[in-house]
Design an enzyme around this catalytic site. Structure first.
Site, PDB file in Angstrom:
ATOM      1  N   HIS A 208       0.878  -1.168   0.000  1.00  0.00           N
ATOM      2  CA  HIS A 208       0.000   0.000   0.000  1.00  0.00           C
ATOM      3  C   HIS A 208       0.917   1.220   0.000  1.00  0.00           C
ATOM      4  O   HIS A 208       1.668   1.431   0.943  1.00  0.00           O
ATOM      5  CB  HIS A 208      -0.884  -0.021   1.255  1.00  0.00           C
ATOM      6  CG  HIS A 208      -1.682   1.244   1.477  1.00  0.00           C
ATOM      7  ND1 HIS A 208      -3.049   1.250   1.632  1.00  0.00           N
ATOM      8  CD2 HIS A 208      -1.301   2.543   1.582  1.00  0.00           C
ATOM      9  CE1 HIS A 208      -3.474   2.498   1.818  1.00  0.00           C
ATOM     10  NE2 HIS A 208      -2.424   3.303   1.793  1.00  0.00           N
ATOM     11  N   GLU A 275      -4.595   6.858  -2.551  1.00  0.00           N
ATOM     12  CA  GLU A 275      -4.043   5.555  -2.154  1.00  0.00           C
ATOM     13  C   GLU A 275      -3.933   4.634  -3.365  1.00  0.00           C
ATOM     14  O   GLU A 275      -4.875   4.520  -4.156  1.00  0.00           O
ATOM     15  CB  GLU A 275      -4.942   4.901  -1.098  1.00  0.00           C
ATOM     16  CG  GLU A 275      -4.988   5.657   0.207  1.00  0.00           C
ATOM     17  CD  GLU A 275      -5.691   4.883   1.327  1.00  0.00           C
ATOM     18  OE1 GLU A 275      -5.370   5.123   2.496  1.00  0.00           O
ATOM     19  OE2 GLU A 275      -6.575   4.038   1.036  1.00  0.00           O
ATOM     20  N   ARG A 297      -9.084  14.234   3.358  1.00  0.00           N
ATOM     21  CA  ARG A 297      -8.888  14.750   4.718  1.00  0.00           C
ATOM     22  C   ARG A 297      -7.420  14.638   5.070  1.00  0.00           C
ATOM     23  O   ARG A 297      -6.630  14.111   4.304  1.00  0.00           O
ATOM     24  CB  ARG A 297      -9.692  13.892   5.703  1.00  0.00           C
ATOM     25  CG  ARG A 297      -9.300  12.405   5.579  1.00  0.00           C
ATOM     26  CD  ARG A 297      -9.897  11.569   6.685  1.00  0.00           C
ATOM     27  NE  ARG A 297      -9.947  10.160   6.327  1.00  0.00           N
ATOM     28  CZ  ARG A 297      -8.967   9.288   6.521  1.00  0.00           C
ATOM     29  NH1 ARG A 297      -7.821   9.661   7.032  1.00  0.00           N
ATOM     30  NH2 ARG A 297      -9.127   8.030   6.187  1.00  0.00           N
TER      31      ARG A 297
HETATM   32  P1  ADP Z   1      -5.814   6.608   7.479  1.00  0.00           P
HETATM   33  O1  ADP Z   1      -5.804   6.218   6.047  1.00  0.00           O
HETATM   34  O2  ADP Z   1      -5.738   8.054   7.763  1.00  0.00           O
HETATM   35  O3  ADP Z   1      -4.880   5.796   8.258  1.00  0.00           O
HETATM   36  P2  ADP Z   1      -7.911   5.059   8.586  1.00  0.00           P
HETATM   37  O4  ADP Z   1      -8.619   4.271   7.571  1.00  0.00           O
HETATM   38  O5  ADP Z   1      -7.018   4.364   9.521  1.00  0.00           O
HETATM   39  O6  ADP Z   1      -7.253   6.262   7.851  1.00  0.00           O
HETATM   40  O7  ADP Z   1      -8.977   5.879   9.410  1.00  0.00           O
HETATM   41  C1  ADP Z   1      -8.666   7.124   9.988  1.00  0.00           C
HETATM   42  C2  ADP Z   1      -9.516   7.338  11.174  1.00  0.00           C
HETATM   43  O8  ADP Z   1     -10.841   7.339  10.806  1.00  0.00           O
HETATM   44  C3  ADP Z   1      -9.372   6.282  12.246  1.00  0.00           C
HETATM   45  O9  ADP Z   1      -9.610   6.843  13.503  1.00  0.00           O
HETATM   46  C4  ADP Z   1     -10.462   5.341  11.873  1.00  0.00           C
HETATM   47  O10 ADP Z   1     -10.823   4.554  12.971  1.00  0.00           O
HETATM   48  C5  ADP Z   1     -11.520   6.329  11.457  1.00  0.00           C
HETATM   49  N1  ADP Z   1     -12.460   5.820  10.491  1.00  0.00           N
HETATM   50  C6  ADP Z   1     -12.194   5.226   9.337  1.00  0.00           C
HETATM   51  N2  ADP Z   1     -13.328   4.932   8.696  1.00  0.00           N
HETATM   52  C7  ADP Z   1     -14.338   5.373   9.456  1.00  0.00           C
HETATM   53  C8  ADP Z   1     -15.754   5.394   9.339  1.00  0.00           C
HETATM   54  N3  ADP Z   1     -16.360   4.888   8.304  1.00  0.00           N
HETATM   55  N4  ADP Z   1     -16.491   5.934  10.326  1.00  0.00           N
HETATM   56  C9  ADP Z   1     -15.889   6.464  11.388  1.00  0.00           C
HETATM   57  N5  ADP Z   1     -14.556   6.496  11.550  1.00  0.00           N
HETATM   58  C10 ADP Z   1     -13.787   5.945  10.612  1.00  0.00           C
HETATM   59  P1  ADP Z   2     -10.519   1.534   3.214  1.00  0.00           P
HETATM   60  O1  ADP Z   2     -11.449   2.615   2.762  1.00  0.00           O
HETATM   61  O2  ADP Z   2     -11.145   0.621   4.190  1.00  0.00           O
HETATM   62  O3  ADP Z   2      -9.204   2.099   3.617  1.00  0.00           O
HETATM   63  P2  ADP Z   2      -9.167   0.543   0.821  1.00  0.00           P
HETATM   64  O4  ADP Z   2      -9.780   0.361  -0.505  1.00  0.00           O
HETATM   65  O5  ADP Z   2      -8.235   1.700   0.985  1.00  0.00           O
HETATM   66  O6  ADP Z   2     -10.320   0.620   1.914  1.00  0.00           O
HETATM   67  O7  ADP Z   2      -8.415  -0.797   1.189  1.00  0.00           O
HETATM   68  C1  ADP Z   2      -7.933  -1.049   2.490  1.00  0.00           C
HETATM   69  C2  ADP Z   2      -6.816  -2.071   2.435  1.00  0.00           C
HETATM   70  O8  ADP Z   2      -7.276  -3.300   1.844  1.00  0.00           O
HETATM   71  C3  ADP Z   2      -5.627  -1.682   1.584  1.00  0.00           C
HETATM   72  O9  ADP Z   2      -4.719  -0.860   2.301  1.00  0.00           O
HETATM   73  C4  ADP Z   2      -5.032  -3.028   1.234  1.00  0.00           C
HETATM   74  O10 ADP Z   2      -4.290  -3.574   2.288  1.00  0.00           O
HETATM   75  C5  ADP Z   2      -6.263  -3.884   1.046  1.00  0.00           C
HETATM   76  N1  ADP Z   2      -6.684  -3.910  -0.361  1.00  0.00           N
HETATM   77  C6  ADP Z   2      -7.536  -3.051  -0.940  1.00  0.00           C
HETATM   78  N2  ADP Z   2      -7.722  -3.359  -2.241  1.00  0.00           N
HETATM   79  C7  ADP Z   2      -6.958  -4.435  -2.503  1.00  0.00           C
HETATM   80  C8  ADP Z   2      -6.721  -5.262  -3.661  1.00  0.00           C
HETATM   81  N3  ADP Z   2      -7.334  -5.020  -4.808  1.00  0.00           N
HETATM   82  N4  ADP Z   2      -5.882  -6.305  -3.541  1.00  0.00           N
HETATM   83  C9  ADP Z   2      -5.285  -6.570  -2.361  1.00  0.00           C
HETATM   84  N5  ADP Z   2      -5.477  -5.855  -1.247  1.00  0.00           N
HETATM   85  C10 ADP Z   2      -6.299  -4.795  -1.305  1.00  0.00           C
HETATM   86 MG    MG Z   3      -7.907   3.158   2.393  1.00  0.00          MG
END
Ligand code: ADP
Ligand code: ADP
Ligand code: MG
Length: 660
Positions: A208, A275, A297
């Site tokens: 990632h 991402e 954000r």
């Molecule tokens: P980052 O890519 O900044 O690491 P994360 O996916 O870890 O983002 O989420 C960032 C923050 O937002 C964390 O505190 C996570 O728990 C919170 N978060 C992520 N998705 C949601 C959601 N759908 N609703 C509420 N909080 C969320």
């Molecule tokens: P979120 O909104 O929950 O962050 P993402 O689409 O960014 O969702 O995906 C979260 C994580 O899931 C990625 O950081 C990666 O580890 C895994 N992931 C997402 N898409 C793929 C893919 N096509 N193949 C393998 N792993 C994936």
């Molecule tokens: Mg993501």
């Protein structure tokens, strides 16, 4: 620049934003729920407004109350932080409509990127590579399965409204498809109120890598290089770094250009992150990455970018929101050194990452050559209502050397081992193991690294015997209890033998120390260890050579025993006979809630025969799901809860009877 700012968030990110705002002379206004009345972010603000009960849905997600708080307290602007309402376009619009400044992208950009299907369509139209997938409106199982077959297994099913790694399921064969689809839809509906999914090709052993972008209101748009966030557990980031290991000029040029194309397509303003999922098999390639999503954000891991670029991203956010141009042009943004961030969370990796809540009796973070962004101080209470992030630990080194990245990782691990905490279990030992894992040190990172080596990384029981020896030394020797600034070697007050009695994890334990030559022999559970050269310093530190290895421990005395902390592993020893009720349900007839939470899954019915290890209840707390398992074989005698129930810590959920 405006003169007052309300931060619609809590924890470390609220404190982080206040720090920059205060430096600019901006008045800082906090909001808080019942659970956070005494929280660090409230203490650090110039003013604080109560917005409701502890559950986020009644407080930090109540846009109306937050806007009312801003108007009432005279705030000129609102910064949403991350999570909560940060990616809610309706909230952003409501803030603007109330005559306030929104510190973030335009609502239309948030909306365009808010759903993963639409975001992928925008990326495709912008000429950015995306993975083969299905992201259209027809959500019938037949269509989705057909799409999965056409893409070719394995695939991922992803909630279009998903975030935080939730609502994602891996499907390896057509047979599994239906069950995984239902499971993804169920989670998506519950977590995001939207059951729609997309299908995407699964990349095996991927990395990632994401690009920080920044736009202003005058068409200015820059990137601030990449971050590698491949160290993940259950698709949530654990350790992040910049630059990405093995990054080349050619790949960076391609990836940052792709990120800028996506941002340009939605007229992006303020801080954002694009991402990418990256082929991690072999060296990085300009054609080996695909757009995944855009987070509109400030990101949790923004400090690694701040470290390597020297840019204060929050400062830029405030200035751009206030109508200023970007402070630097692309050419003026440079990358120096290497930075790594570890997320310190209140959880116990050795117990399946069970969240740990309660009073953090000690949290001492010696600020020295590194950065700590913390949402808590020693004495603060960690509540079960919000996520488990306590603090972020960031190390940056600029000394040029071929081994620079390794030096940063090993230094970060060593310094994490010096952190003191007590009262609540933190994942520090796990973070240390991740940082010094061979694959991490060699830059062979991928999103499965942690799960592939989970047992070794999360054991948390590496120093069981050493901890018992330190507890015994502390119990037997007076100087350890007193004011002990002296750093000279000490003796066991002439005694030739001492037995220390404790209770450890519900069992009686004896450590026998016997004088031998310059040191002692320690007998722990039938195994003999030589102990020499004991030193003590700094109030709670003890150093000893145990079995030929030099070990440092922090011994924390309490009214009810001692806590021994060795390299982030916290071992608790109670006085002998304390027979305190132990939270572990291993041998019990009851399955109790290990912490307060909501029942979101229940697979046991009265009368069911269960086998030790069967998952019976799923409890949601700290935004994570926790499976509670049968502690032994038996029959379900009674189920005391239903789906949707809120339960208290220690509440009995299920009673087991012996198999007849
Ligand atoms: P980052 O890519 O900044 O690491 P994360 O996916 O870890 O983002 O989420 C960032 C923050 O937002 C964390 O505190 C996570 O728990 C919170 N978060 C992520 N998705 C949601 C959601 N759908 N609703 C509420 N909080 C969320
Ligand atoms: P979120 O909104 O929950 O962050 P993402 O689409 O960014 O969702 O995906 C979260 C994580 O899931 C990625 O950081 C990666 O580890 C895994 N992931 C997402 N898409 C793929 C893919 N096509 N193949 C393998 N792993 C994936
Ligand atoms: Mg993501």
């Amino acid at each position: 620049m405006f003169t007052s700012l309300l931060v619609a968030n809590r924890g470390e990110i609220a404190c982080r934003i206040f720090r920059t705002a205060r430096a600019r002379g901006v008045r800082c206004i906090a909001v808080y729920s019942d659970a956070d009345a005494k929280a660090k972010h409230v203490r650090e603000a110039d003013a604080a407004v109560h917005i409701g009960p502890a559950p986020a849905a009644d407080s930090y997600l109540r846009g109306d109350k937050i806007i009312a708080a801003a108007l009432e307290s005279g705030a000129a602007a609102i910064h949403p932080g991350y999570g909560f309402l940060s990616e809610n376009p309706d909230f952003a619009q409501a803030v603007i409509d109330a005559g306030l400044i929104w510190v973030g992208p335009k609502p239309a950009s948030i909306r365009a990127m808010g759903l993963k299907d639409e975001a992928k369509r925008i990326a495709i139209a912008a000429g950015v590579p995306v993975l083969p997938g299905y992201q259209d409106a027809d959500q019938s199982e037949k269509t989705l399965l057909k799409a999965a077959k056409a893409i070719g297994f394995p695939v991922l099913i992803k909630a279009v409204a998903g975030g935080g790694g939730r609502g994602i399921r891996e499907v390896n064969t057509a047979d599994e498809f239906s069950a995984q689809l239902q499971s993804a839809q169920r989670e998506a509906q519950a977590a995001f109120g939207d059951a729609r999914v997309l299908i995407e090709k699964l990349v095996q052993r991927p990395r990632h890598i994401e690009v920080q972008v920044f736009g202003d209101g005058y068409g200015g748009l820059v990137h601030l290089f990449e971050r590698d966030c491949s160290l993940q557990r259950r698709r949530q980031k654990v350790i992040e770094e910049a630059p990405a290991p093995g990054m080349t000029d050619a790949v960076r040029a391609a990836m940052t250009e792709a990120a800028l194309k996506v941002a340009r397509a939605v007229n992006y303003e303020n801080a954002g992150t694009v991402e990418f999922i990256v082929d991690g098999n072999g060296p990085l390639r300009p054609d080996g990455f695909w757009f995944m999503e855009m987070n509109t954000r400030l990101q949790v891991e923004h400090p690694v970018t701040e470290s390597v670029t020297g840019v204060d991203l929050v400062d830029w956010q405030l200035r751009v929101a206030a109508g200023e141009k970007l402070p630097l042009t692309q050419d003026q943004i440079t990358l120096t050194g290497h930075a790594v961030e570890a997320r310190i969370c209140a959880e116990d990796p050795s117990e399946g990452f069970r969240p740990s809540v309660g009073r953090l009796r000690t949290l001492s973070l010696p600020h020295y050559m590194f950065r700590i962004d913390s949402g808590f101080d020693g004495g603060d209470v960690i509540s079960p209502f919000y996520d488990s992030l306590v603090a972020k630990f960031i190390v940056h080194q600029t000394i040029a050397s071929p081994r620079q990245r390794q030096a940063v990782c090993t230094f970060a691990a060593a310094e994490l081992g010096r952190l003191a905490f007590d009262g609540v279990t933190l994942n520090v030992a796990f973070l240390i193991q991740c940082l010094v894992h061979d694959d991490m040190l060699e830059g062979r990172v991928h999103t499965g690294l942690i799960s592939d080596h989970l047992d070794a990384l999360a054991s948390g029981r590496r120093y069981e015997a050493e901890a018992a020896i330190f507890a015994a030394l502390a119990q037997t020797n007076q100087p350890v209890c007193g004011p002990f600034a002296q750093a000279d070697a000490w003796r066991l007050n002439g005694a030739s033998r001492h037995e220390a009695h404790f209770e450890r994890a519900g069992e009686a334990m004896v450590v026998a120390l016997t004088r031998k030559g310059d040191g002692w022999t320690a007998d722990v559970k039938g195994a003999a260890h030589t102990v020499v050269a004991v030193r003590q310093w700094g109030g709670r530190w003890i150093e000893a050579d145990i079995g030929g290895q030099s070990r440092d421990a922090q011994v924390m005395r309490r009214s009810d025993g001692v806590g021994v902390l060795i390299e982030g592993e916290l071992h608790e020893f109670l006085p002998a006979g304390a027979a305190r009720e132990h939270a572990d349900v291993a041998a019990s007839d009851e399955i109790k809630a290990p912490l307060p939470g909501k029942i979101v899954g229940l697979s046991a019915r009265a009368g069911d025969a269960v086998t030790k290890g069967d998952a019976l209840v799923t409890l949601e707390a700290m935004k994570m799901e926790h499976q509670l398992k049968a502690p032994r074989d038996g029959v379900v005698a009674a189920v005391h809860v239903a789906i949707g129930a809120q339960v208290k810590e220690g509440g009995v959920l299920i009673a087991l009877a012996p198999l007849s």
